[in-house]
Design a protein around this motif. Structure first.
Motif, PDB file in Angstrom:
ATOM      1  N   THR A   1      14.224 -47.865 -59.519  1.00  0.00           N
ATOM      2  CA  THR A   1      15.247 -48.936 -59.014  1.00  0.00           C
ATOM      3  C   THR A   1      15.199 -48.671 -57.433  1.00  0.00           C
ATOM      4  O   THR A   1      15.066 -49.709 -56.584  1.00  0.00           O
ATOM      5  CB  THR A   1      16.727 -48.658 -59.588  1.00  0.00           C
ATOM      6  OG1 THR A   1      16.280 -48.983 -60.899  1.00  0.00           O
ATOM      7  CG2 THR A   1      17.794 -49.716 -58.897  1.00  0.00           C
ATOM      8  N   LEU A   2      15.182 -47.642 -56.971  1.00  0.00           N
ATOM      9  CA  LEU A   2      15.232 -46.825 -55.636  1.00  0.00           C
ATOM     10  C   LEU A   2      14.139 -47.468 -54.886  1.00  0.00           C
ATOM     11  O   LEU A   2      14.196 -48.106 -53.794  1.00  0.00           O
ATOM     12  CB  LEU A   2      15.801 -45.586 -55.425  1.00  0.00           C
ATOM     13  CG  LEU A   2      15.316 -45.150 -54.198  1.00  0.00           C
ATOM     14  CD1 LEU A   2      16.451 -45.549 -53.130  1.00  0.00           C
ATOM     15  CD2 LEU A   2      15.489 -43.451 -54.135  1.00  0.00           C
TER      16      LEU A   2
ATOM     17  N   ALA B   1      14.276 -50.900 -54.070  1.00  0.00           N
ATOM     18  CA  ALA B   1      15.339 -51.315 -52.977  1.00  0.00           C
ATOM     19  C   ALA B   1      15.120 -51.078 -51.975  1.00  0.00           C
ATOM     20  O   ALA B   1      15.486 -51.487 -50.791  1.00  0.00           O
ATOM     21  CB  ALA B   1      16.682 -50.788 -53.474  1.00  0.00           C
TER      22      ALA B   1
ATOM     23  N   GLN C   1      17.211 -44.733 -44.469  1.00  0.00           N
ATOM     24  CA  GLN C   1      18.299 -45.307 -45.431  1.00  0.00           C
ATOM     25  C   GLN C   1      18.901 -44.106 -46.061  1.00  0.00           C
ATOM     26  O   GLN C   1      18.189 -43.018 -46.579  1.00  0.00           O
ATOM     27  CB  GLN C   1      17.409 -46.413 -46.456  1.00  0.00           C
ATOM     28  CG  GLN C   1      16.933 -47.544 -46.036  1.00  0.00           C
ATOM     29  CD  GLN C   1      16.040 -48.271 -47.081  1.00  0.00           C
ATOM     30  OE1 GLN C   1      16.736 -48.760 -47.756  1.00  0.00           O
ATOM     31  NE2 GLN C   1      14.701 -48.203 -46.604  1.00  0.00           N
TER      32      GLN C   1
ATOM     33  N   VAL D   1      19.788 -42.054 -49.312  1.00  0.00           N
ATOM     34  CA  VAL D   1      19.641 -41.756 -50.705  1.00  0.00           C
ATOM     35  C   VAL D   1      20.300 -40.357 -51.305  1.00  0.00           C
ATOM     36  O   VAL D   1      20.650 -39.911 -50.445  1.00  0.00           O
ATOM     37  CB  VAL D   1      18.109 -41.752 -50.845  1.00  0.00           C
ATOM     38  CG1 VAL D   1      17.253 -42.968 -50.600  1.00  0.00           C
ATOM     39  CG2 VAL D   1      17.534 -40.430 -50.023  1.00  0.00           C
TER      40      VAL D   1
ATOM     41  N   PRO E   1      19.247 -43.917 -55.880  1.00  0.00           N
ATOM     42  CA  PRO E   1      19.833 -44.620 -54.900  1.00  0.00           C
ATOM     43  C   PRO E   1      21.247 -44.130 -54.355  1.00  0.00           C
ATOM     44  O   PRO E   1      21.819 -43.236 -55.237  1.00  0.00           O
ATOM     45  CB  PRO E   1      20.420 -45.978 -55.587  1.00  0.00           C
ATOM     46  CG  PRO E   1      19.266 -46.171 -56.798  1.00  0.00           C
ATOM     47  CD  PRO E   1      18.866 -44.731 -57.166  1.00  0.00           C
TER      48      PRO E   1
END
Length: 198
Positions: free
Chosen positions: A132-133, A136, A144, A146, A157
């Protein structure tokens, strides 16, 4: 009569997924050679409290040696949270790690040494990444936020606290480590890796 040597004490086999024909992807726990960071590669000794096998790409906590202990490196344990986190283990120059029957991943256990980089070394390390990360952060910025799942040793995420790293690259066709806590098997499988700079 000719002198013949028949020597085969143990049949040599290749564990599944050890050698692959694909050249794409990363290997979890490998760091990218860099002349400015290679001198920061350290080796520590796993503490007697470490209850599971250790491999490359795991978040560790680094302790301070007892006075006059003279052991081979600082004591290491698995980090259980951000306040303990001190760096990541790597496979590079991990000559003390072993591959045991039934495993395709080299491991260390309590009392053995393991190579690692401390946070702040700027080392670029391949770590397991949540799919999922990966989706994204695709085409996003390197800074970003995390987080790290300390129980499962995977990049996830952002969730309340950020892991102080930069995500430089993601590849979904990488070799990641799979650990079966019931059987103790540590094997490679195909999955998602992220290159993080710590």
């Amino acid at each position: 009569m000719a002198n013949l040597i028949n020597f085969n004490p143990q049949l040599t086999t290749s564990p599944q997924n050890t050698f692959q024909v694909e050249t794409e992807g990363y290997v979890q726990g490998a760091y990218f050679d860099d002349p400015t960071t290679r001198m920061w590669l350290l080796q520590g000794q796993l503490a007697s409290t470490v209850a599971q096998p250790i491999w490359g790409g795991m978040a560790i906590a680094e302790g301070v040696n007892a006075p006059n202990a003279n052991q081979g490196g600082n004591p290491l344990t698995l980090a259980t949270g951000y306040t303990q986190y001190g760096g990541f283990t790597v496979f590079n120059q991990a000559s003390n790690m072993v591959v045991t029957p039934g495993n395709s991943v080299q491991i260390s256990v309590a009392g053995m040494s393991v190579s690692y980089f401390r946070q702040g070394s700027n080392a670029r390390i391949a770590v397991q990444c949540n799919s999922t990360l990966a989706a994204a952060i695709d085409a996003g910025l390197t800074n970003q936020e995390v987080s790290w799942d300390f129980a499962n040793q995977i990049l996830i995420p952002f969730s309340t606290t950020a892991l102080p790293v930069k995500v430089l690259s993601v590849n979904t066709n990488s070799k990641i480590v799979s650990y079966n806590s019931t059987t103790g098997a540590v094997t490679y499988t195909t999955g998602t890796c992220a290159i993080i700079q710590i």
